[in-house]
Design an enzyme around this catalytic site. Sequence first.
Site, PDB file in Angstrom:
ATOM      1  N   GLU A  56       0.856  -1.152  -0.116  1.00 26.94           N
ATOM      2  CA  GLU A  56      -0.083   0.010   0.016  1.00 26.94           C
ATOM      3  C   GLU A  56       0.721   1.227   0.059  1.00 26.94           C
ATOM      4  O   GLU A  56       0.393   2.189  -0.565  1.00 26.94           O
ATOM      5  CB  GLU A  56      -0.893   0.384   1.156  1.00 26.94           C
ATOM      6  CG  GLU A  56      -1.968  -1.064   0.910  1.00 26.94           C
ATOM      7  CD  GLU A  56      -1.794  -2.261   1.861  1.00 26.94           C
ATOM      8  OE1 GLU A  56      -0.562  -2.578   1.895  1.00 26.94           O
ATOM      9  OE2 GLU A  56      -2.636  -3.126   2.035  1.00 26.94           O
ATOM     10  N   PHE A 118     -11.879  -7.122  13.523  1.00 22.70           N
ATOM     11  CA  PHE A 118     -10.939  -7.677  12.674  1.00 22.70           C
ATOM     12  C   PHE A 118     -10.377  -6.623  11.598  1.00 22.70           C
ATOM     13  O   PHE A 118     -11.180  -6.119  10.774  1.00 22.70           O
ATOM     14  CB  PHE A 118     -11.050  -9.028  11.995  1.00 22.70           C
ATOM     15  CG  PHE A 118     -10.118  -9.318  11.005  1.00 22.70           C
ATOM     16  CD1 PHE A 118      -8.787  -9.898  11.590  1.00 22.70           C
ATOM     17  CD2 PHE A 118     -10.304  -9.434   9.655  1.00 22.70           C
ATOM     18  CE1 PHE A 118      -7.854 -10.541  10.595  1.00 22.70           C
ATOM     19  CE2 PHE A 118      -9.451  -9.823   8.805  1.00 22.70           C
ATOM     20  CZ  PHE A 118      -8.024 -10.241   9.289  1.00 22.70           C
ATOM     21  N   GLN A 119      -9.077  -6.329  11.670  1.00 20.82           N
ATOM     22  CA  GLN A 119      -8.529  -5.434  10.659  1.00 20.82           C
ATOM     23  C   GLN A 119      -9.112  -3.877  10.803  1.00 20.82           C
ATOM     24  O   GLN A 119      -9.266  -3.109   9.839  1.00 20.82           O
ATOM     25  CB  GLN A 119      -8.743  -5.824   9.049  1.00 20.82           C
ATOM     26  CG  GLN A 119      -7.779  -6.871   8.799  1.00 20.82           C
ATOM     27  CD  GLN A 119      -7.672  -7.268   7.332  1.00 20.82           C
ATOM     28  OE1 GLN A 119      -8.353  -6.881   6.496  1.00 20.82           O
ATOM     29  NE2 GLN A 119      -6.504  -7.720   6.774  1.00 20.82           N
ATOM     30  N   LYS A 168     -17.842  -0.503   5.879  1.00 18.57           N
ATOM     31  CA  LYS A 168     -18.084  -1.393   4.692  1.00 18.57           C
ATOM     32  C   LYS A 168     -19.764  -1.247   4.287  1.00 18.57           C
ATOM     33  O   LYS A 168     -20.267  -1.513   3.577  1.00 18.57           O
ATOM     34  CB  LYS A 168     -17.915  -2.695   5.162  1.00 18.57           C
ATOM     35  CG  LYS A 168     -17.995  -3.686   4.038  1.00 18.57           C
ATOM     36  CD  LYS A 168     -17.232  -5.093   4.537  1.00 18.57           C
ATOM     37  CE  LYS A 168     -17.337  -6.064   3.196  1.00 18.57           C
ATOM     38  NZ  LYS A 168     -16.841  -7.479   3.613  1.00 18.57           N
ATOM     39  N   MET A 489      24.682   8.154   2.136  1.00 22.58           N
ATOM     40  CA  MET A 489      24.383   9.476   2.855  1.00 22.58           C
ATOM     41  C   MET A 489      24.926   9.190   4.181  1.00 22.58           C
ATOM     42  O   MET A 489      25.466  10.153   4.644  1.00 22.58           O
ATOM     43  CB  MET A 489      23.216  10.085   2.416  1.00 22.58           C
ATOM     44  CG  MET A 489      23.236  11.598   2.989  1.00 22.58           C
ATOM     45  SD  MET A 489      24.340  12.509   2.079  1.00 22.58           S
ATOM     46  CE  MET A 489      23.338  13.003   0.654  1.00 22.58           C
TER      47      MET A 489
END
Lengths: 593, 169
Positions: A56, A118-119, A168, A489
């Site tokens: 993502e 969940f999630q 949802k 760097m």
Amino acid sequence: MMQHSTTSRSGAEILLQALKDQGVEVVFGYPGGAVLPIYDAIFNQNAIRHILVRHEQAAVHAAEGYARSTGKVGVVLVTSGPGATNAVTGLVDALMDSIPLVCLTGQVPTHLIGNDAFQEADTTGITRQATKHNYLVKRSEDLARVVHEAFAIAAGGRPGPVVIDLPKDILIAPAPYNPPSEDLHRSYRPRLDPDPAQIRKAVALLKAAKRPVVYSGGGVINAGPEATVALRELVRLMRAPCTSTLMGLGAYPASDPQFLGMLGMHGTVEANLVMHGCDVMLNVGARFDDRVTGRLNAFAPHAKKIHCDIDPSSINKNVAVDVPVVGDAGRILRAMIAAWKEDSQEQDRAAITAWWRQIDQWREGDCLSYDQDMSPDAVIKPQHAIRRLHAACAGRNTFISTEVGQHQMWAAQHFGFEEPNHWMTSGGLGTMGYGLPAAMGVQVAYPDALCIDIAGEASILMNIQEMATLAQYRLPVKVFILNNQYMGMVRQWQELLHGGRYSESYSEALPDFVKLAEAFHGTGLRATKLGELDDVIARMLATDGPVIADICVDEKENCYPMIPSGAAHNEMILGPGGEARAAGLTDAGLMLV
Amino acid sequence: MEPSAIQSATISVLVENEAGVLARVIGLFSGRGYNIDSLTVAPVDDDRGRSRINVVTSGTEMVIAQIKAQLDRLVPVYKVADLTREGPHIARELALIKVISTGEERSESLRIAEAFRARVIDATVGSFVFEMTGGTDKIDAFLALMRPLGLAEVSRSGVAAISRGTNIL
């Protein structure tokens, strides 16, 4: 405004309708449980293309690359919980660099919010400080309005990312549709037109200047192509030297004699000395970032400062200025050009000529020079690799993205950018792993263009999984790795500031990048000595498909010039042997990043 | 005043009364390292569509200007006013103060409360609850006097503020 559609469509379908009406052509995303209704709606239509990324974070960077190269709003679609948290780095990156994005995140159904489902994650809570604005849609009747509002906020004023959290049940339930309207959010009214009195004050200062400089930033690019045209016209009218921040490269053509190159920590000597010695500074669309100013109490000590910014909070944040001008960079520049032409005061041409004589003297030092042994077996200098790449890209519509580190600074220094929107780099946040997905987003927008990610071997591994996305969509992105086997760097700072104790900065056990490219259905190439460089570049550019070119470069090369943290513009380290402390570094400076 | 001197500022913010707006304002203060000395918030119009947030903060002149600009760029913010710098204003707090004591201390607390025009809104044989409104200084002074007299608990509203005269936010 309130004309509700009579047909009953689900929230997900309404969402897609709203995206379509906003002119969205492509969405970068990754599915999951909470956003399945949206993916179902995507399955049933052809207007909006979905690019399936492999992480993502990459979806957000790809949307950033898309947005920066096209000037449009980039769109991201991720699921709830880990989908949303993985996107956070990209959102902060877009916030810091003022990139317009709309990020749609799935959420558990409204009745489960707060139950540790969940999630589930508190996405609006987590992203509140990571976005310009965010929404949790709790009522179907708000859905279409919120989407339209989000696009207006993302693109309006100082651009930035907006998150819309979508439970949802809202995606499944029927929802009414309202088409986009001109109404912005009720309370959001960014100022676009500058105050004419401030324009007159600014122009009076600029006309009287003996040692002027124009310092332009990402705001000019965000203000669109007309702003770039106006910047070029004003700089030429003023006969002034022009320097640019990392974010602003391309607004003023690199090959123009009035351009001094980038300023700041790894800017050119001439740009930094001009900033130090100027008597009037015109800052357009830049924010006096610490990477640009160096030590604040020694920054441009003799200059009257004019600061043009669309965000009033940028004014007087780091540097106190004499003439603030709030508004859109393009409108400000056009107003200044008009005022310059109206103002009958003559410039002090003799003083300007003397100023250029001084600048030309500073330029003679050729601060970006490097020692490349030209024998075919010689070790490749990273700067030389970028110069050869730049030469090979001549005549092609080339977009460059970078990761973060030495290679990024060398790209900024040695790859000349002639046009805006062709340079994508993570400036404010400095996000390693930005370049590959950003290049991917650009390539989606411009399928026939040459899109190159100039990378380091450490950064590239942070989003290497996107090679699979390139293969799936046949996106011919070229990854040009300057491989010095170090986090360069970090190693450079350890050499200069930490007694050469290279703690954890050596990349043990690197993958074989040629085989890695092949494993991802691409082409792998390698150059280990100078004699192979041009051939590898030519083959890379001729290959019709994704390529990783592993350019093995000098492991110990440092990026110069360098203003160490806490030092001033006239205290640069110019090359090897320059002692950081001698160059003005203090213990206080050592504490800075 | 020295530019580097720390000054106090009472800032009023008119905001859209939407979810998360208070968290946005507070997050701005904590995220950028600004102080909050006092904070009040309540809806202020008929349909509860807008709320007013009053923040008492402190910082150098440059920091206070920054706070104002940072608040102003939040999407749900309509207007920001620095009441301290934009003309005269009035600031008031409400405090509920519980004093638990007996004997001479108890009667002394009542006498002082009268002098400060604090009202007794609850009394038992061993306690008083005083209600007082006033500027922060006045309430602080009252609390200082109550401390040796059995001060047990304090609940303060934080500052509500408004400009004098015909100016409006």
